[in-house]
Write an enzyme that holds these catalytic residues in place. Structure first.
Site, mmCIF file in Angstrom:
data_model
loop_
_atom_site.group_PDB
_atom_site.id
_atom_site.type_symbol
_atom_site.label_atom_id
_atom_site.label_comp_id
_atom_site.label_asym_id
_atom_site.label_seq_id
_atom_site.Cartn_x
_atom_site.Cartn_y
_atom_site.Cartn_z
ATOM 1 N N HIS A 56 17.295 61.019 51.312
ATOM 2 C CA HIS A 56 16.918 60.747 49.883
ATOM 3 C C HIS A 56 15.284 60.560 49.483
ATOM 4 O O HIS A 56 14.789 60.595 50.798
ATOM 5 C CB HIS A 56 17.535 59.538 49.543
ATOM 6 C CG HIS A 56 19.079 59.360 49.516
ATOM 7 N ND1 HIS A 56 19.672 58.598 48.720
ATOM 8 C CD2 HIS A 56 19.914 60.497 49.879
ATOM 9 C CE1 HIS A 56 20.984 58.780 48.621
ATOM 10 N NE2 HIS A 56 21.111 59.895 49.415
ATOM 11 N N GLU A 58 13.540 58.525 48.686
ATOM 12 C CA GLU A 58 12.881 57.233 49.285
ATOM 13 C C GLU A 58 12.721 57.401 50.806
ATOM 14 O O GLU A 58 11.387 56.813 51.517
ATOM 15 C CB GLU A 58 13.256 56.078 48.843
ATOM 16 C CG GLU A 58 13.302 55.834 47.184
ATOM 17 C CD GLU A 58 14.547 56.399 46.492
ATOM 18 O OE1 GLU A 58 14.771 56.114 45.491
ATOM 19 O OE2 GLU A 58 15.259 57.393 47.008
ATOM 20 N N CYS A 86 19.149 53.811 45.739
ATOM 21 C CA CYS A 86 20.410 53.606 45.896
ATOM 22 C C CYS A 86 20.609 52.561 47.138
ATOM 23 O O CYS A 86 19.588 51.918 47.567
ATOM 24 C CB CYS A 86 21.307 54.664 46.322
ATOM 25 S SG CYS A 86 20.721 55.443 48.130
ATOM 26 N N CYS A 89 18.854 53.459 50.421
ATOM 27 C CA CYS A 89 17.448 53.457 50.063
ATOM 28 C C CYS A 89 16.745 52.042 50.000
ATOM 29 O O CYS A 89 15.863 51.694 50.587
ATOM 30 C CB CYS A 89 16.941 54.462 48.992
ATOM 31 S SG CYS A 89 17.355 56.106 49.573
#
Length: 159
Positions: A56, A58, A86, A89
């Site tokens: 992801h 991040e 999310c 993250c």
């Protein structure tokens, strides 16, 4: 940090989200990590291109910042991300000890285009024995010996 600087950093995160999604690398998510008003980490979603469900924006930005700063803690850093993090993250952000998060789109915005992380948020409140993925303890005694060894190490690096 001024509002104009914040806008600049958020626009960079949004541009990374555009770059990643338009190039076919992954979903429309981007992030930058800032320390002392300088970008020290960048990332965009690379889940599909890296064949990595943890890639992801991040997470990629955290990894980049940690490598660039030669550290595993980012306590003096600020995260600008194109979407509300999310659960995975968010956990990584807390582990990295980032001091502030700015996000653009909300998780509801993400759900509206097919990225619905709400079921994971809900799973945290379900007793472990009732979660969707069966989870059970196994060989705890053996694993505990490794924990004991770690605890007894004189040269361990606590984090």
């Amino acid at each position: 940090m001024t509002k104009e600087q914040q806008k600049t950093f958020m626009r960079e995160a949004i541009e990374l989200s555009r770059k990643g999604s338009q190039s076919g690398k992954g979903g429309p998510f981007g992030a930058v990590i800032v320390k002392d008003n300088q970008i020290v980490g960048r990332g965009y979603n690379q889940v599909t291109s890296a064949y990595d469900p943890t890639a992801h924006a991040e997470i990629v930005a955290i990894r980049d910042a940690c490598q660039n700063l030669n550290t595993f803690h980012l306590e003096d850093c600020i995260l600008f991300t194109s979407c509300e993090p999310c659960p995975m993250c968010l956990g990584a952000i807390y582990w990295a000890q980032i001091k502030h998060i700015y996000y653009a789109n909300t998780r509801k915005d993400a759900a509206a285009i097919g990225f619905n992380d709400d079921f994971i948020y809900q799973e945290f409140n379900v007793p472990i024995e009732n979660r969707k993925i069966p989870t059970e303890p196994f060989l705890r005694e053996e694993a505990n010996l490794v924990f004991q060894h770690w605890q007894d190490k004189d040269d361990r690096i606590n984090y």
